[in-house]
Design a protein around this motif. Structure first.
Motif, PDB file in Angstrom:
ATOM      1  N   THR A  61       1.008  -1.351  -0.310  1.00  0.00           N
ATOM      2  CA  THR A  61      -0.129  -0.095   0.193  1.00  0.00           C
ATOM      3  C   THR A  61       0.859   1.080   0.156  1.00  0.00           C
ATOM      4  OG1 THR A  61      -1.760  -1.564   1.002  1.00  0.00           O
ATOM      5  CG2 THR A  61      -1.284   1.592   1.774  1.00  0.00           C
ATOM      6  N   ALA A 104       1.775   4.529   0.659  1.00  0.00           N
ATOM      7  CA  ALA A 104       0.938   6.442   0.560  1.00  0.00           C
ATOM      8  C   ALA A 104       2.294   7.301   0.643  1.00  0.00           C
ATOM      9  CB  ALA A 104       0.268   6.046   1.751  1.00  0.00           C
ATOM     10  N   LYS A 156      -4.893  14.051   2.629  1.00  0.00           N
ATOM     11  CA  LYS A 156      -5.937  13.810   3.481  1.00  0.00           C
ATOM     12  C   LYS A 156      -4.694  14.644   4.997  1.00  0.00           C
ATOM     13  CE  LYS A 156      -8.345  11.699   6.549  1.00  0.00           C
ATOM     14  NZ  LYS A 156      -9.948  10.967   6.920  1.00  0.00           N
ATOM     15  N   PHE A 179      -5.221   5.686  11.708  1.00  0.00           N
ATOM     16  CA  PHE A 179      -5.264   5.541  10.515  1.00  0.00           C
ATOM     17  C   PHE A 179      -4.000   4.040  10.557  1.00  0.00           C
ATOM     18  CE2 PHE A 179      -1.862   5.314   6.794  1.00  0.00           C
ATOM     19  CZ  PHE A 179      -2.592   5.703   6.076  1.00  0.00           C
ATOM     20  N   LYS A 235      -4.718   0.467   8.992  1.00  0.00           N
ATOM     21  CA  LYS A 235      -3.979  -0.558   8.239  1.00  0.00           C
ATOM     22  C   LYS A 235      -3.774  -1.679   8.703  1.00  0.00           C
ATOM     23  CE  LYS A 235      -4.182   2.144   5.222  1.00  0.00           C
ATOM     24  NZ  LYS A 235      -5.187   2.008   3.660  1.00  0.00           N
ATOM     25  N   ASN A 248      -2.026   4.821  -3.260  1.00  0.00           N
ATOM     26  CA  ASN A 248      -3.438   4.228  -2.482  1.00  0.00           C
ATOM     27  C   ASN A 248      -3.917   5.813  -2.028  1.00  0.00           C
ATOM     28  OD1 ASN A 248      -1.065   1.544  -2.836  1.00  0.00           O
ATOM     29  ND2 ASN A 248      -3.604   0.784  -2.897  1.00  0.00           N
ATOM     30  N   GLU A 249      -2.615   6.585  -1.149  1.00  0.00           N
ATOM     31  CA  GLU A 249      -3.652   7.608   0.087  1.00  0.00           C
ATOM     32  C   GLU A 249      -2.262   8.394  -0.377  1.00  0.00           C
ATOM     33  OE1 GLU A 249      -5.393   6.841   2.458  1.00  0.00           O
ATOM     34  OE2 GLU A 249      -5.956   3.888   2.238  1.00  0.00           O
TER      35      GLU A 249
END
Length: 157
Positions: free
Chosen positions: A69, A71, A78, A88, A92, A119-120
């Motif tokens: 993932t 980020a 965000k 958060f 995960k 993904n983020e």
């Protein structure tokens, strides 16, 4: 879960490097953590911003696995409070994620390929910080997040 932090270019400041190492050591008590520094692109002054971002993006992508993932730290990402960031991280971990990869980009940000793969998007602040300072801030917030999850006295509300 493992957390991998990828950053472009080395830290010039020995003082910052020492602080980063302190929090990196503390963080390893809570989670498997790897800090990977990708060397600066050679002769980058001769490259356009787009080409530099593309070359940095390719180097970042080389370090990713399909199941990771991703980020990215992005000004349009965000924003979290420290408690929200700890939540958060908990989500995960609860999801069974094997590797969360956080990336601090180069001076011009990220290539389109990195934006598409991400993904983020996370923003530490509306302010702009040097890429070297962001490393320290992010590692400290990771450490803070895990102390919050364990109800340890590091974070005060």
């Amino acid at each position: 879960m493992q957390i991998t932090l990828i950053a472009i270019g080395k830290t010039d400041s020995s003082e910052l490097s020492k602080l980063i190492a302190i929090y990196e050591k503390r963080l390893k008590h809570y989670v498997k953590f790897q800090f990977l520094v990708i060397p600066d692109i050679k002769n980058s002054k001769n490259l356009s911003e787009v080409l530099q971002k593309e070359k940095e993006g390719a180097l970042i992508l080389n370090h990713l696995q399909p199941a990771d993932t991703l980020a990215i730290l992005d000004e349009k990402g965000k924003q979290f409070t420290s408690v929200e960031f700890s939540q958060f991280l908990q989500k995960k971990m609860n999801s069974g994620l094997k590797n969360l990869v956080l990336v601090i980009g180069g001076p011009y940000g990220f290539s389109d390929a990195i934006y598409q793969r991400s993904n983020e998007k996370i923003s530490l602040s509306k302010m702009t910080f040097s890429h070297q300072m962001v490393r320290l801030f992010l590692i400290e917030q990771l450490y803070r997040g895990f102390t919050i999850l364990r109800n340890e006295p590091y974070h005060h509300q």
